[in-house]
Design a protein around this motif. Sequence first.
Motif, PDB file in Angstrom:
ATOM      1  N   SER A   1       0.843  -1.194   0.000  1.00  0.00           N
ATOM      2  CA  SER A   1       0.000   0.000   0.000  1.00  0.00           C
ATOM      3  C   SER A   1       0.876   1.242   0.000  1.00  0.00           C
ATOM      4  O   SER A   1       2.096   1.171   0.206  1.00  0.00           O
ATOM      5  CB  SER A   1      -0.905   0.011   1.234  1.00  0.00           C
ATOM      6  N   ALA A   2       0.246   2.392  -0.214  1.00  0.00           N
ATOM      7  CA  ALA A   2       1.000   3.645  -0.229  1.00  0.00           C
ATOM      8  C   ALA A   2       1.603   3.938   1.142  1.00  0.00           C
ATOM      9  O   ALA A   2       2.762   4.348   1.253  1.00  0.00           O
ATOM     10  CB  ALA A   2       0.077   4.790  -0.667  1.00  0.00           C
ATOM     11  N   TRP A   3       0.833   3.701   2.204  1.00  0.00           N
ATOM     12  CA  TRP A   3       1.346   3.961   3.552  1.00  0.00           C
ATOM     13  C   TRP A   3       2.411   2.935   3.941  1.00  0.00           C
ATOM     14  O   TRP A   3       3.276   3.209   4.776  1.00  0.00           O
ATOM     15  CB  TRP A   3       0.197   3.939   4.551  1.00  0.00           C
TER      16      TRP A   3
ATOM     17  N   ALA B   1       2.861  14.020   8.457  1.00  0.00           N
ATOM     18  CA  ALA B   1       4.267  13.959   8.877  1.00  0.00           C
ATOM     19  C   ALA B   1       4.366  13.653  10.373  1.00  0.00           C
ATOM     20  O   ALA B   1       5.263  12.925  10.808  1.00  0.00           O
ATOM     21  CB  ALA B   1       4.972  15.267   8.541  1.00  0.00           C
ATOM     22  N   GLU B   2       3.421  14.202  11.143  1.00  0.00           N
ATOM     23  CA  GLU B   2       3.414  13.923  12.585  1.00  0.00           C
ATOM     24  C   GLU B   2       3.098  12.450  12.847  1.00  0.00           C
ATOM     25  O   GLU B   2       3.670  11.835  13.746  1.00  0.00           O
ATOM     26  CB  GLU B   2       2.379  14.818  13.289  1.00  0.00           C
ATOM     27  N   HIS B   3       2.181  11.876  12.053  1.00  0.00           N
ATOM     28  CA  HIS B   3       1.890  10.439  12.171  1.00  0.00           C
ATOM     29  C   HIS B   3       3.155   9.620  11.908  1.00  0.00           C
ATOM     30  O   HIS B   3       3.404   8.598  12.574  1.00  0.00           O
ATOM     31  CB  HIS B   3       0.808  10.037  11.166  1.00  0.00           C
ATOM     32  N   MET B   4       3.946  10.048  10.912  1.00  0.00           N
ATOM     33  CA  MET B   4       5.177   9.335  10.560  1.00  0.00           C
ATOM     34  C   MET B   4       6.176   9.377  11.711  1.00  0.00           C
ATOM     35  O   MET B   4       6.797   8.358  12.056  1.00  0.00           O
ATOM     36  CB  MET B   4       5.813   9.952   9.313  1.00  0.00           C
ATOM     37  N   LYS B   5       6.335  10.540  12.314  1.00  0.00           N
ATOM     38  CA  LYS B   5       7.302  10.694  13.403  1.00  0.00           C
ATOM     39  C   LYS B   5       6.930   9.822  14.605  1.00  0.00           C
ATOM     40  O   LYS B   5       7.797   9.316  15.316  1.00  0.00           O
ATOM     41  CB  LYS B   5       7.374  12.163  13.831  1.00  0.00           C
TER      42      LYS B   5
ATOM     43  N   ILE C   1      -3.692   4.625   9.576  1.00  0.00           N
ATOM     44  CA  ILE C   1      -4.125   6.000   9.284  1.00  0.00           C
ATOM     45  C   ILE C   1      -5.450   5.985   8.526  1.00  0.00           C
ATOM     46  O   ILE C   1      -5.755   6.927   7.782  1.00  0.00           O
ATOM     47  CB  ILE C   1      -3.049   6.768   8.492  1.00  0.00           C
ATOM     48  N   ASP C   2      -6.236   4.913   8.682  1.00  0.00           N
ATOM     49  CA  ASP C   2      -7.499   4.789   7.956  1.00  0.00           C
ATOM     50  C   ASP C   2      -8.420   5.979   8.200  1.00  0.00           C
ATOM     51  O   ASP C   2      -9.061   6.487   7.277  1.00  0.00           O
ATOM     52  CB  ASP C   2      -8.220   3.500   8.355  1.00  0.00           C
TER      53      ASP C   2
ATOM     54  N   LEU D   1      -7.233   9.011   6.276  1.00  0.00           N
ATOM     55  CA  LEU D   1      -7.519   8.900   4.842  1.00  0.00           C
ATOM     56  C   LEU D   1      -8.993   9.202   4.556  1.00  0.00           C
ATOM     57  O   LEU D   1      -9.320   9.860   3.556  1.00  0.00           O
ATOM     58  CB  LEU D   1      -7.162   7.497   4.338  1.00  0.00           C
ATOM     59  N   LYS D   2      -9.896   8.732   5.448  1.00  0.00           N
ATOM     60  CA  LYS D   2     -11.324   9.000   5.256  1.00  0.00           C
ATOM     61  C   LYS D   2     -11.623  10.485   5.378  1.00  0.00           C
ATOM     62  O   LYS D   2     -12.405  11.055   4.611  1.00  0.00           O
ATOM     63  CB  LYS D   2     -12.138   8.207   6.278  1.00  0.00           C
ATOM     64  N   GLN D   3     -10.998  11.137   6.356  1.00  0.00           N
ATOM     65  CA  GLN D   3     -11.211  12.569   6.554  1.00  0.00           C
ATOM     66  C   GLN D   3     -10.749  13.376   5.344  1.00  0.00           C
ATOM     67  O   GLN D   3     -11.375  14.366   4.957  1.00  0.00           O
ATOM     68  CB  GLN D   3     -10.462  13.048   7.801  1.00  0.00           C
ATOM     69  N   LYS D   4      -9.656  12.938   4.724  1.00  0.00           N
ATOM     70  CA  LYS D   4      -9.104  13.657   3.572  1.00  0.00           C
ATOM     71  C   LYS D   4      -9.747  13.236   2.256  1.00  0.00           C
ATOM     72  O   LYS D   4      -9.468  13.817   1.204  1.00  0.00           O
ATOM     73  CB  LYS D   4      -7.591  13.406   3.485  1.00  0.00           C
ATOM     74  N   GLY D   5     -10.617  12.222   2.308  1.00  0.00           N
ATOM     75  CA  GLY D   5     -11.278  11.767   1.086  1.00  0.00           C
ATOM     76  C   GLY D   5     -10.352  11.035   0.133  1.00  0.00           C
ATOM     77  O   GLY D   5     -10.572  11.025  -1.086  1.00  0.00           O
TER      78      GLY D   5
END
Length: 480
Positions: free
Chosen positions: A339-341, A432-436, A442-443, A446-450
């Motif tokens: 997947s992308a993530w 980026a904060e999720h990555m750190k 991050i499902d 992703l839903k919030q961002k469409g």
Amino acid sequence: MITSDHISLTLDLKQAITTEQAWHYNIIPKSVTTDTITFYADEELYSPSSKEELEMLLEKNIQIEKVPTLIIQKTLGKYYLKNTAQKSIDKTRKIDVGQPDDFLKTLIKEAKQLHSSDIHIEVYEQKCRVRIRIDGMLIERYTISKQEYPSLINKIKISATLKIEEKRLPQDGRISFTSEEGKFDIRVSILPTLYGEKIVLRLLNNDAANIDINQLGFSKIELSYFLEGVKKPHGILLISGPTGSGKTTTLYATLKLLNKVKSNILTVEDPIEYTLEGINQVQVHEAIGLTFANALRTFLRQDPDIIMLGEIRDNETAQMAIRAAMTGHLVLSTIHTNSAWGTVSRLSDMGVPPFLIASTLNTTAAQRLVRLLCPHCKKQEAFDQAWYPRVYKAPENITEHYTAQGCENCHHTGYKGRKAIYEVIPVDFELAEHMKKGSTNIDQYLKQKGIMTLAENAFNLFKNGDTSIDEVYPILSNMN
């Protein structure tokens, strides 16, 4: 043997005549002996003069047995893949596997005209076979006798400047092939197996001039997210997916957009699948130490603006790519994840600290190629929810679906063409904060961002009747 609607053929019988001869005379081989060939012929289209022509052409006695037109047409479509690019029929062309030079040229031309990506030449205990890959699926095309196989292998080795005498070790080479369709390269891979050497020929598309990023399969929002990362002056843009999912095509469509006089673009690839005027391309040659990492190290002394790495496959290459992005370069590459993530955890596994990933990754994308159902023969049937992967929860109820049937238009595979589906995640401050933090799920984000996932895009293709449940099943099972 005649079934309800077509004639069942063995490969040995099929090779009694060429595809052109079968379609021209509307005939199907029934049996072959030392001096006689018996054909099934179209009862409506068969001409008595054809018998004399065939006897002269094939140098054997010819027997004819007439059958209905529909049976002949369905059999031709199933076993004799028609070359739609051919403008005229050459009745005298007869494939002679015993002449490796002629057969090899015929085989490569045929594969190119049928839009095949690979040719597999394989050897077994009693016989050998040739298969070609069309739309991601292998189709058996020819059988070759054990006696004729070595001469064909040697011809390929000579064309690829490989060692004829070496039969115990793998070898890799390249053939530059010129035909009526133009000039293209072929990557040659030879593998020693139990009964002899297996060869895979990968047909490479030399010219990237006709690749258009708007025609690849991105939705409007996915393309805007993708181009947002491309337009940044530095950072990394990664595309993930399995082998054969179209990642290199997407990369070259991107390079075509970036290919300006003001930019110095360098690529390192294994192999170089496309050529593009104005871009400096380097072929990996690990035998002499020219690896991805070593090439990238030299690139940084070549005043680059944009760097394309064919693949990030190890710790050293990943570290060099991060370094290049941190020092003001735009880096494009591919990576193997589901997947992308998943690219984030993959880079972490390679030893890249999360804070460096967060500060350098512009965009991460994943893609797959999905076969499309043939519009001429697909059939609508009732759908059972139990046919979904066990772990998959469908977003809506589907009661009807389309299945693959097979007809002349799709070479009786049930599928015609492929479509790329994407999952594109632009990296903003929140992500980026999720990555750190090392977040793995991050499902909700992703839903919030469409942002559409691969599974959602695959389901939409299935729901709209463009593809089958069999095609999207692996994507649905991996994404939930």
